[in-house]
Design an enzyme around this catalytic site. Structure first.
Site, PDB file in Angstrom:
ATOM      1  N   GLY A  12       7.410  20.934  88.946  1.00 23.89           N
ATOM      2  CA  GLY A  12       8.350  21.572  88.019  1.00 23.89           C
ATOM      3  C   GLY A  12       7.699  22.696  87.229  1.00 23.89           C
ATOM      4  CB  THR A  37      14.857  19.598  89.140  1.00 21.66           C
ATOM      5  OG1 THR A  37      13.823  18.810  88.546  1.00 21.66           O
ATOM      6  CG2 THR A  37      16.200  18.898  88.973  1.00 21.66           C
ATOM      7  CB  VAL A  59       8.069   8.224  88.658  1.00 18.76           C
ATOM      8  CG1 VAL A  59       6.962   9.139  89.125  1.00 18.76           C
ATOM      9  CG2 VAL A  59       9.087   8.960  87.802  1.00 18.76           C
ATOM     10  CE  LYS A  93      17.581   4.714  89.221  1.00 21.19           C
ATOM     11  NZ  LYS A  93      18.199   4.696  90.565  1.00 21.19           N
ATOM     12  CE1 TYR A 147      15.454  15.729  79.411  1.00 18.32           C
ATOM     13  CE2 TYR A 147      16.131  16.719  77.338  1.00 18.32           C
ATOM     14  CZ  TYR A 147      15.190  16.557  78.332  1.00 18.32           C
ATOM     15  OH  TYR A 147      13.992  17.222  78.259  1.00 18.32           O
TER      16      TYR A 147
END
Ligand code: UDP
Length: 325
Positions: A12, A37, A59, A93, A147
Site C-alpha cells: 500500500g 487495495t 491477515v 475484519k 473503519y
C-alpha cells in the site's frame, strides 16, 4: 545481526514507504499484503533485494511467518471512504481479526508491534485541534463506522494485549497523509484533484469546501512512526501536520500548481464527513522530539511529479479494484 520486521499492508501507500525506510535502516523486511487495495508496483523495486521477502496473505486468516521476528507494523487496511463503502466487511475484519492475529504473533515471538490507528477515531470532532485524550465523536452505524469502529477496537485490543500479556505495543494515530504512490482512483481528495487536473476535468469539491484537513507529507509521517517504534511510549500518539486548510483552498492550490484552467464544481458532502481536523502534536514533539519538516508547497510538488509521470492508461483507467471480490 540485522533485526527482522514484518510489515502488513506492505504494497500500500504507507506500507511501501515503510518498507523502503526499514530496508534503508538495515532491517530484514518481510512484507505482507493481500493486494486488495495495494499494488505490487509500489514494492517491485524491493524484490531483487535479499533483505526483502514478500508474502501474499490476508491477515484476517491465521498468520504464520518462518524465522525470527523482532518488530511488526500493522498497516493493512483499506483507508479511503470509497473503499469502506465498497468493502465494509473486509475493512472491519482487517483491524479487528487481523489485529488479533498479529498481536498473537507479537506475543509468541516476543516482538514489538506498532498498529496504525487514525484520526478517524476522533470522528467528526467536537474538540479542536484533536489531542490524544479526546475520546471522539463517531457514528458507529454510518458509512465510515466500519473503519472508525474497527480502528477503535484495534486500539482497545492492543492495550489489552499490552496490559494482560505484557506485549510491547505502540499506537500511532495517523492524520491525512499524502505523497507518491497514493492510489489514483481511491476517491481521496488529493489523488482525485490531481487526476482531474491531469485529465482536464473539473475539480470536484464536496459540500461548500469549508471543511478543513491538515495534510502531512509521507516522509514526515514515516519519520514519526520510526521514532515511535523505537521509543518506549505505549499510549497513542498523533502524527500529522498541524497546518490546516479548507478543502476549497486545497483545490485552488492544486489548480495553481498544475496550471489547469478547469473550474471547481460542487458535489454533495458525503455522510458524516468531518467538518474540521487538525492534530495537536505537542505529545509527539515532547516524547519523540518529532515535528513535520516538509512544507505543503514542496510536498505537493513532489507528489505532482509522481502523478504526472504515471502512464496515460493508468490516468484514464476506471476503478476495477473490487470487481473480482
Ligand atoms: N473531497 C472533495 N472532493 C473529492 C474527494 C474528497 O471535496 O473529490 C473532500 C472530502 O469530502 C473531505 C476532504 O475532501 O471533506 C478530504 O477527503 P479525503 O477522502 O481525502 O480524506 P478524509 O475525509 O478521510 O479525511
Amino acid at each position: 545481526m540485522a533485526k527482522t520486521i514484518l510489515i502488513t499492508g506492505a504494497a500500500g501507500f504507507l506500507g511501501s514507504h515503510l518498507c523502503d525506510r526499514f530496508i534503508k535502516e538495515g532491517f530484514n523486511v518481510i512484507g505482507m499484503d493481500n493486494l486488495i487495495t495495494g499494488s505490487l508496483k509500489n514494492i517491485e523495486h524491493l524484490f531483487p533485494l535479499k533483505q526483502f521477502t514478500f508474502y501474499q496473505h490476508d491477515v484476517t486468516k491465521y498468520v504464520h511467518v518462518a524465522g525470527n521476528i523482532d518488530y511488526i507494523l500493522h498497516f493493512a487496511s483499506p483507508a479511503s471512504p470509497i473503499d469502506y463503502l465498497k468493502i465494509p466487511i473486509q475493512t472491519l475484519k482487517v483491524s479487528s481479526l487481523g489485529t488479533h492475529n498479529l498481536l498473537g504473533v507479537a506475543k509468541n515471538r516476543k516482538a514489538r508491534i506498532l498498529v496504525a490507528s487514525t484520526s478517524e477515531i476522533y470522528g467528526d470532532p467536537q474538540v479542536h485541534p484533536q489531542t490524544e485524550d479526546y475520546w471522539g465523536h463517531v457514528n458507529p452505524i454510518g458509512p465510515r463506522g466500519v473503519y472508525d469502529e474497527a480502528k477503535r477496537f484495534q486500539e482497545a485490543i492492543t492495550m489489552a494485549y499490552h496490559n494482560e500479556h505484557g506485549v510491547e505495543t505502540r499506537i500511532v494515530r495517523i492524520f491525512n497523509t499524502y505523497g507518491p504512490r497514493m492510489r489514483l482512483n481511491d476517491g481521496r481528495a488529493l489523488p482525485a484533484f490531481f487526476g482531474q487536473a491531469l485529465r482536464g476535468e473539473d475539480i470536484t469539491v464536496f459540500g461548500d469546501g469549508s471543511q478543513t484537513r491538515s495534510f502531512c507529507y509521507v516522509d514526515d509521517l514515516v519519520e514519526g512512526i520510526y521514532r515511535l517504534l523505537m521509543s518506549d511510549y505505549v499510549w497513542p500518539v498523533n502524527i500529522g501536520n498541524p497546518q490546516e486548510i479548507t478543502i476549497k483552498e486545497f483545490a485552488e492550490e492544486i489548480i495553481k500548481l498544475t496550471g489547469t484552467d478547469q473550474k471547481i464544481i460542487y458535489k454533495p458532502l458525503p455522510t458524516d464527513d468531518p467538518k474540521q481536523r487538525r492534530p495537536d502534536i505537542s505529545l509527539a514533539q515532547k516524547t519523540l522530539n518529532w515535528e513535520p519538516k516538509v512544507s505543503r508547497q514542496d510536498g505537493l510538488k513532489t507528489t505532482y511529479e509522481y502523478f504526472k509521470n504515471l502512464p496515460q492508461e493508468e490516468l484514464f483507467k476506471k476503478e476495477h479494484r473490487f470487481d473480482n471480490l
